[in-house]
Design an enzyme around this catalytic site. Structure first.
Site, PDB file in Angstrom:
ATOM      1  N   ARG A  92      26.760  86.895  62.304  1.00 40.41           N
ATOM      2  CA  ARG A  92      26.630  87.713  61.088  1.00 40.41           C
ATOM      3  C   ARG A  92      25.577  87.062  60.200  1.00 40.41           C
ATOM      4  O   ARG A  92      25.541  85.834  60.084  1.00 40.41           O
ATOM      5  CB  ARG A  92      27.964  87.812  60.318  1.00 40.41           C
ATOM      6  N   GLN A 196      39.127  96.326  53.597  1.00 40.62           N
ATOM      7  CA  GLN A 196      39.686  94.972  53.443  1.00 40.62           C
ATOM      8  C   GLN A 196      40.632  94.902  52.245  1.00 40.62           C
ATOM      9  O   GLN A 196      41.571  94.110  52.235  1.00 40.62           O
ATOM     10  CB  GLN A 196      38.541  93.949  53.247  1.00 40.62           C
ATOM     11  N   ASP A 237      29.296  85.951  49.222  1.00 41.95           N
ATOM     12  CA  ASP A 237      28.872  85.595  50.585  1.00 41.95           C
ATOM     13  C   ASP A 237      27.624  84.723  50.582  1.00 41.95           C
ATOM     14  O   ASP A 237      27.383  83.974  51.541  1.00 41.95           O
ATOM     15  CB  ASP A 237      28.636  86.858  51.406  1.00 41.95           C
ATOM     16  N   LYS A 248      30.530  91.821  49.053  1.00 44.93           N
ATOM     17  CA  LYS A 248      30.900  93.106  49.676  1.00 44.93           C
ATOM     18  C   LYS A 248      30.295  94.296  48.949  1.00 44.93           C
ATOM     19  O   LYS A 248      30.304  94.342  47.714  1.00 44.93           O
ATOM     20  CB  LYS A 248      32.431  93.207  49.701  1.00 44.93           C
TER      21      LYS A 248
HETATM   22  O1  MRU Z   1      32.736  91.701  55.550  1.00 44.51           O
HETATM   23  P1  MRU Z   1      33.729  90.690  55.051  1.00 44.51           P
HETATM   24  O2  MRU Z   1      35.130  91.206  55.049  1.00 44.51           O
HETATM   25  O3  MRU Z   1      33.588  89.363  55.747  1.00 44.51           O
HETATM   26  O4  MRU Z   1      33.298  90.486  53.542  1.00 44.51           O
HETATM   27  C1  MRU Z   1      33.967  89.528  52.771  1.00 44.51           C
HETATM   28  C2  MRU Z   1      33.535  89.492  51.358  1.00 44.51           C
HETATM   29  O5  MRU Z   1      32.605  90.173  50.954  1.00 44.51           O
HETATM   30  C3  MRU Z   1      34.213  88.524  50.468  1.00 44.51           C
HETATM   31  O6  MRU Z   1      34.208  88.980  49.154  1.00 44.51           O
HETATM   32  C4  MRU Z   1      33.450  87.200  50.523  1.00 44.51           C
HETATM   33  O7  MRU Z   1      33.264  86.789  51.834  1.00 44.51           O
HETATM   34  C5  MRU Z   1      34.141  86.144  49.770  1.00 44.51           C
HETATM   35  S1  MRU Z   1      35.531  85.586  50.689  1.00 44.51           S
HETATM   36  C6  MRU Z   1      36.371  84.403  49.927  1.00 44.51           C
END
Ligand code: MRU
Length: 346
Positions: A92, A196, A237, A248
């Site tokens: 990713r 999520q 992220d 996200k």
């Molecule tokens: O696509 P994902 O579910 O991995 O995205 C996760 C997020 O965007 C979270 O907000 C981010 O990783 C922070 S996790 C503590």
């Protein structure tokens, strides 16, 4: 919704390394099934990350570290090390924790000869896991101090123990606020397309006994404008050197709504999510996922099969809209190049 006595239950364990195997809760099956995947190679770990069985920026970093170690346990050679690192980094693109963790394990492995390479990689992967666990606890404390007056918060995606070791990041702050008895309610967004928020955040909040309501993503701006929320708190992220935040998809809209309503928009994450090599948010690669995720919900079709879709998994919120970035080393406030660099270099 009725407020109950704060109760502290153990956070869910998303990832554990035992007897040469990485066990990971398959997050694609939650909240309906709690099933652990048994992962024994870098390829299996990379695949679990790609299909979001393991997800959340800090958690994919930790998993990738173990992925390198698993592969070296099978074949302790420099060639295998390089192949495993590449495979995992490519899983990713947006969360910097993935490449940062692989870089850390690779450096530890390269410091020793072939004989000790697997042990060195595993020790470093375990160290990353433990560092992230400690970071989560410190983020909870710093964040709860910052948001001490908040009675109602809104959060996006999933940022709890399923997304980061320990209690998570933004959701660790929420849990800490609840334990301090000030928090009355949490609004959690669905976080389409992969839900999520619906599937994971409500599952975690229920386990913790924290009063919450789920809202559709498009309800957030109106509820914020109408005064239902004292603060928005989200994870991250990748944080660029100037403080721009990738998180996200939908986060940017929440930041705009918070700004318009004059309430704090707080981002929580470990310093491992800060990428000083990335000058601004414009340089952050945004993962584009399969349009099929938009055409469907939980496997069920929502559109005609040929509907054309765009599916960016993340968006970038400019630093100017972020009230504070809460890390394990304290907070950056205001968020900008100087405060970010100070936190990263402490
Ligand atoms: O696509 P994902 O579910 O991995 O995205 C996760 C997020 O965007 C979270 O907000 C981010 O990783 C922070 S996790 C503590």
């Amino acid at each position: 919704m009725t407020a109950t006595e704060p109760r502290r239950t153990e956070p869910v364990v998303a990832l554990r390394f035992e007897a040469g195997t990485l066990w990971a809760l398959d997050q694609t099956l939650l909240p309906f099934q709690e099933l652990e995947l048994r992962l024994r190679s870098a390829g299996e770990v990379a695949e679990a990350i790609r299909r979001l069985a393991i997800r959340g920026a800090p958690l994919i970093g930790v998993a990738a570290g173990y992925g390198v170690a698993l592969e070296l346990a099978r074949d302790p050679t420099p060639g295998t090390l390089e192949r495993a690192c590449r495979l995992l980094v490519d899983a990713r693109p947006t969360a910097v924790n993935l490449s940062a963790s692989v870089t850390r394990v690779r450096a530890a492995a390269l410091e020793v000869g072939t004989e000790g390479i697997a042990a060195a990689a595993l020790a470093e992967a375990r160290a990353i896991h433990s560092d992230e666990q400690d970071a989560s606890a410190a983020i909870a404390t710093h964040g709860a101090e910052l948001l001490a007056a908040a009675g109602a918060v809104l959060t996006h995606c999933n940022t709890g123990a399923l997304a980061a070791p320990g209690r998570g990041t933004a959701l660790a702050v929420v849990a800490e606020l609840w334990e301090r008895r000030r928090l009355r309610q949490v609004l959690a967004t669905e976080s389409r397309p992969l839900l999520q928020g619906s599937r994971l955040t409500t599952y975690e909040l229920s386990r913790l006994g924290i009063p919450h309501r789920l809202i559709v993503d498009s309800a957030a701006a109106g509820l914020i404008a109408g005064g239902s929320v004292d603060a928005v708190i989200v994870g991250c992220d990748r944080v660029a050197a100037n403080g721009d935040v990738a998180n996200k998809v939908g986060t940017y809209g929440l930041a705009l709504a918070a700004e318009a309503a004059g309430i704090p928009f707080v981002v929580a994450g470990p310093t491992s999510t800060i990428d000083l090599a990335c000058p601004t948010g414009a340089e952050i690669e945004i993962e584009q996922r399969d349009p099929e995720e938009v055409r469907r919900a939980l496997g069920q079709p929502l559109t005609l099969p040929d509907t054309s879709c765009l599916n960016p998994a993340f968006d970038v919120t400019p630093a100017a809209l972020v009230t504070a970035l809460v890390t394990e080393r304290g907070s950056a406030r205001p968020v900008g190049a100087e405060s970010i660099s100070r936190l990263k270099r402490i």
